[in-house]
Write an enzyme that holds these catalytic residues in place. Structure first.
Site, PDB file in Angstrom:
ATOM      1  N   GLU A 271     -13.573  58.531 -66.926  1.00  0.00           N
ATOM      2  CA  GLU A 271     -13.351  59.775 -67.649  1.00  0.00           C
ATOM      3  C   GLU A 271     -13.861  60.991 -66.881  1.00  0.00           C
ATOM      4  OE1 GLU A 271     -13.196  59.686 -72.142  1.00  0.00           O
ATOM      5  OE2 GLU A 271     -15.052  60.792 -71.843  1.00  0.00           O
ATOM      6  N   HIS A 300     -13.152  33.249 -61.487  1.00  0.00           N
ATOM      7  CA  HIS A 300     -12.117  32.303 -61.904  1.00  0.00           C
ATOM      8  C   HIS A 300     -10.939  32.999 -62.571  1.00  0.00           C
ATOM      9  CE1 HIS A 300     -14.597  28.648 -61.183  1.00  0.00           C
ATOM     10  NE2 HIS A 300     -15.584  29.499 -61.384  1.00  0.00           N
ATOM     11  N   LYS A 412      -6.426  63.097 -78.848  1.00  0.00           N
ATOM     12  CA  LYS A 412      -7.102  63.266 -80.137  1.00  0.00           C
ATOM     13  C   LYS A 412      -6.335  64.244 -81.024  1.00  0.00           C
ATOM     14  CE  LYS A 412     -11.852  62.440 -78.513  1.00  0.00           C
ATOM     15  NZ  LYS A 412     -13.181  63.074 -78.308  1.00  0.00           N
TER      16      LYS A 412
END
Length: 442
Positions: A271, A300, A412
């Site tokens: 960010e 893995h 937002k």
């Protein structure tokens, strides 16, 4: 504090433009911004923890509460959750839950699990308009009425802007105990303020030790000679590797306890540094994509990509040299695994880390290592402050604002518009105007 940085040893086809002088100038710019009050995060380690410890201790001592639920998201939650996860022993405080996502199933399960009459809710949002946090606050506030009646305000703590915002107004109207988030400290840099200190103190975490480690890292980071500065070396390595095409940062912690700390770092890194323009308005669309990994599990599941896929990644290992507890593999193993007999689990973990690091090195895959001698509050505090400072310095080197988040803010606003907030209809239209090219699977 015992935290060390082993530099990337792979040729990066260049270095930070301007070299050491540019690195020092960037550090000086960050220091100056702290001095003039612009960047408040560097002053956070100087916050006196005694009032938080005294207040929290008094609450725990009453015996009225045994649980706290933290309502927050992103920088209002990730840091405290990450730090609390690093505790290596039992803590003498409240049991702690973090409610971040808007998942109705998990949220419902949380309320099935807790005893409301013995629960304290910590509500954290600087703006006071965070959809997720405030929705949960009102749900809990309503639920608490039947349990505590006119005393329900005693079950809520607000952590928000000191002067403005919807939660600040509510805290005063409802009589909630409240704590301030410094105006010059943004959410993802706020863990060493009341945002982290309040829930950590209530949980019984040693916040004084945490802050001491952060202070040591800050002071060393701002004063070390350029040739011996781990902060400047790390900033240089990331900028130089980015210039050479390594645009992703894999943070691979070899401890389950440090996994949430990597999540916190991913927000800070992504960010802060993902920006479309420089401060001058020049389009750059720059950034370093953070990728969370935990060793040895992700050897893995992800390592094949890092070792054989595109050469666009810098793997940052986080190593713990000594664990507070260990487990020994039994003697008497036979066959191809006989060499594991009597080995400690930590020695196997370390061998796997060393093997992975050496394999990447053999194939000229960039990697570096942060080493903690042990997982302690001081080392965790140092790690947090070090990365905050590195982030700020990289932002200076790129001439971007590492402390805003315009992309997040637009999302937002669109969400508020879709949910019917007055004055946000134009933002909602941005979503409804998007093409819908949905294909039915079956």
């Amino acid at each position: 504090m015992a935290l060390r940085y082993d530099r990337c040893t792979v040729e990066t086809k260049g270095a930070t433009p301007g070299g050491t002088a540019a690195l020092v100038a960037a550090r000086d710019a960050v220091t100056a911004a702290w001095a003039d009050g612009t960047y408040g995060f560097l002053g956070c380690p100087d916050i006196d923890t005694a009032p938080f410890e005294g207040w929290a201790g008094a609450i725990v001592a009453t015996g009225r509460f045994d649980t706290q639920v933290v309502f927050g998201i992103g920088g209002s939650s990730l840091g405290a959750r990450a730090i609390l996860a690093t505790a290596t022993g039992d803590l003498d405080g409240l049991d702690t839950y973090f409610s971040e996502n808007m998942d109705p199933i998990e949220f419902g399960r949380l309320f099935d699990r807790i005893d409301l009459s013995r629960t304290l809710f910590i509500v954290i949002t600087k703006s006071g308009t965070t959809i997720e946090t405030m929705s949960k606050f009102w749900y809990a506030w309503n639920a608490m009425e039947s349990v505590a009646g006119e005393h329900r305000h005693k079950h809520f703590i607000a952590i928000t802007d000191p002067e403005k915002g919807a939660l600040r107004v509510l805290a005063e109207e409802l009589g909630l105990t409240s704590f301030d988030v410094p105006a010059n400290v943004g959410g993802r840099f706020s863990v060493l303020t009341a945002v982290g200190l309040v829930p950590l103190a209530l949980a019984g975490y040693p916040i004084a030790e945490l802050m001491a480690g952060a202070r040591d890292a800050r002071d060393a980071g701002l004063s070390a000679a350029p040739e011996s500065s781990a902060i400047l070396a790390a900033a240089n390595d990331h900028v130089a590797l980015h210039a050479a095409g390594h645009t992703a940062t894999v943070i691979m912690a070899y401890s389950d306890l440090l996994g949430p700390l990597v999540e916190w770092l991913c927000q800070l890194w992504g960010e802060s540094l993902g920006k479309a323009t420089t401060r001058a308005g020049e389009t750059v669309e720059i950034g370093l994509t953070p990728i969370k990994a935990v060793g040895v599990v992700d050897q893995h599941s992800q390592l094949q990509l890092y070792s054989a896929g595109p050469r666009d990644k810098h793997v940052v290992f986080v190593e713990v040299e000594q664990f507070e507890r260990d487990v020994e593999i039994p003697l008497g193993l036979s066959g191809s695994l006989s060499h594991l007999s009597g080995k400690s689990m930590s020695s196997i973990l370390t061998a796997e880390l060393r093997g992975t690091r050496a394999a990447l090195h053999q194939d000229a895959r960039p990697h570096s290592t942060w080493r903690m001698d042990r997982i302690t509050a001081a080392n965790v505090g140092a790690f947090i402050l070090a990365w905050e400072l590195i982030t700020a310095i990289v932002g200076e080197l790129w001439d971007i604002d590492a402390f805003d988040q315009p992309g997040v803010e637009l999302g937002k606003k669109i969400s508020h518009g879709l949910l019917g907030r007055e004055g946000f209809a134009d933002y909602a239209a941005l979503a409804t105007a998007a093409s819908d090219d949905t294909l039915r699977f079956m």
